[in-house]
Design a protein around this motif. Structure first.
Motif, short mmCIF file in Angstrom:
data_model
loop_
_atom_site.label_atom_id
_atom_site.label_comp_id
_atom_site.label_asym_id
_atom_site.label_seq_id
_atom_site.Cartn_x
_atom_site.Cartn_y
_atom_site.Cartn_z
N THR A 126 0.82 -1.21 0.00
CA THR A 126 0.00 0.00 0.00
C THR A 126 0.86 1.26 0.00
O THR A 126 0.62 2.19 -0.79
CB THR A 126 -0.92 0.01 1.24
N GLU A 127 1.85 1.30 0.88
CA GLU A 127 2.67 2.51 1.01
C GLU A 127 3.56 2.72 -0.22
O GLU A 127 3.79 3.85 -0.62
CB GLU A 127 3.51 2.45 2.28
N PHE A 128 4.04 1.64 -0.82
CA PHE A 128 4.84 1.80 -2.02
C PHE A 128 3.97 2.37 -3.14
O PHE A 128 4.39 3.29 -3.85
CB PHE A 128 5.48 0.48 -2.47
N ARG A 129 2.77 1.84 -3.28
CA ARG A 129 1.87 2.32 -4.33
C ARG A 129 1.57 3.82 -4.13
O ARG A 129 1.62 4.60 -5.08
CB ARG A 129 0.57 1.52 -4.34
N LYS A 130 1.30 4.22 -2.89
CA LYS A 130 1.04 5.64 -2.60
C LYS A 130 2.26 6.49 -2.94
O LYS A 130 2.12 7.56 -3.54
CB LYS A 130 0.71 5.83 -1.11
N SER A 131 3.42 6.03 -2.54
CA SER A 131 4.65 6.79 -2.81
C SER A 131 4.88 6.91 -4.31
O SER A 131 5.26 7.97 -4.81
CB SER A 131 5.86 6.11 -2.15
N TYR A 132 4.66 5.84 -5.03
CA TYR A 132 4.84 5.84 -6.48
C TYR A 132 3.86 6.81 -7.15
O TYR A 132 4.25 7.64 -7.96
CB TYR A 132 4.65 4.42 -7.01
N GLU A 133 2.59 6.71 -6.77
CA GLU A 133 1.55 7.55 -7.39
C GLU A 133 1.71 9.03 -7.04
O GLU A 133 1.42 9.90 -7.85
CB GLU A 133 0.17 7.06 -6.98
N ASP A 134 2.16 9.31 -5.81
CA ASP A 134 2.27 10.70 -5.34
C ASP A 134 3.68 11.27 -5.49
O ASP A 134 3.95 12.37 -5.01
CB ASP A 134 1.84 10.79 -3.87
N SER A 135 4.58 10.50 -6.08
CA SER A 135 5.99 10.91 -6.25
C SER A 135 6.60 11.33 -4.92
O SER A 135 7.22 12.39 -4.80
CB SER A 135 6.10 12.04 -7.28
N LYS A 136 6.44 10.47 -3.91
CA LYS A 136 7.01 10.72 -2.59
C LYS A 136 8.06 9.66 -2.29
O LYS A 136 8.03 8.56 -2.83
CB LYS A 136 5.91 10.70 -1.53
N VAL A 137 8.97 10.01 -1.40
CA VAL A 137 10.02 9.07 -1.02
C VAL A 137 9.49 8.08 0.03
O VAL A 137 8.55 8.38 0.76
CB VAL A 137 11.28 9.79 -0.49
N LEU A 138 10.13 6.94 0.06
CA LEU A 138 9.79 5.88 1.01
C LEU A 138 11.07 5.12 1.31
O LEU A 138 11.80 4.75 0.39
CB LEU A 138 8.76 4.93 0.39
N SER A 139 11.35 4.92 2.58
CA SER A 139 12.54 4.16 2.95
C SER A 139 12.15 2.91 3.72
O SER A 139 11.15 2.88 4.43
CB SER A 139 13.49 5.01 3.80
N LEU A 140 12.96 1.89 3.54
CA LEU A 140 12.78 0.62 4.24
C LEU A 140 14.10 0.22 4.85
O LEU A 140 15.14 0.28 4.19
CB LEU A 140 12.32 -0.46 3.24
#
Length: 168
Positions: A26-40
């Protein structure tokens, strides 16, 4: 009530691997769609097998619980801590770039190193190795994000343990 999916790891009290998989999707999809960064980050307990051999699995379970507590106490409200596997935890850091994730990872690494775990009534020092990956810097898919974090965890262990590994 029994039909509800279990999302909490019974031993550590943090979210379980199933919940991690659902949330990272879910969070990856949101980050991808909203052009936001995400770290794991994947956090691997160094030498847990040896600790279990020396002190037993009950003490090993206590160690897992305590590392989960230490990590959870250092995270922000927007970060999500999950049990990833036997001796691994995962932290999903939403809207978090690599520099900020490195700061969080270092706090976790240092806090575990500084903590005196008690086993058989004596203090024991333990460490963790942390692999870090960030979208979009390191990958373009959720699977690749997890793969890079896992590979970086392996490289942290291989290069001496008790460190954070990430690609610059």
């Amino acid at each position: 009530m029994d039909d509800l999916p279990v999302i909490i790891d019974k031993l550590t009290g943090v979210y379980n691997h199933r919940y991690f998989q659902e949330t990272i999707e879910t969070e990856f999809r949101k980050s991808y769609e909203d052009s936001k960064v995400l770290s794991l980050m994947l956090i691997d307990i160094d030498s847990l097998q040896r600790f279990n051999y020396d002190y037993g699995h009950v003490e090993g379970d206590n160690l897992l619980i305590r590392i989960g507590e230490i990590t959870k106490n250092l995270l922000r409200d927007t970060d999500l801590l999950c049990r990833y596997g036997g001796d691994e935890f995962a932290v999903i850091c939403m809207n978090t770039g690599k520099k900020e994730a490195i700061v969080i990872a270092e706090k976790i690494r240092q806090s575990v190193e500084d903590y005196d775990f008690i086993a058989e009534n004596k203090p024991v020092k333990m460490t963790v190795s942390i692999g870090l990956a960030t979208f979009p810097d390191d990958c373009d898919t959720k699977a690749k994000l997890i793969w890079v974090a896992d590979e970086n965890t392996y490289l942290a262990k291989k290069s001496g343990r008790n460190r954070i590994f990430y690609k610059t």
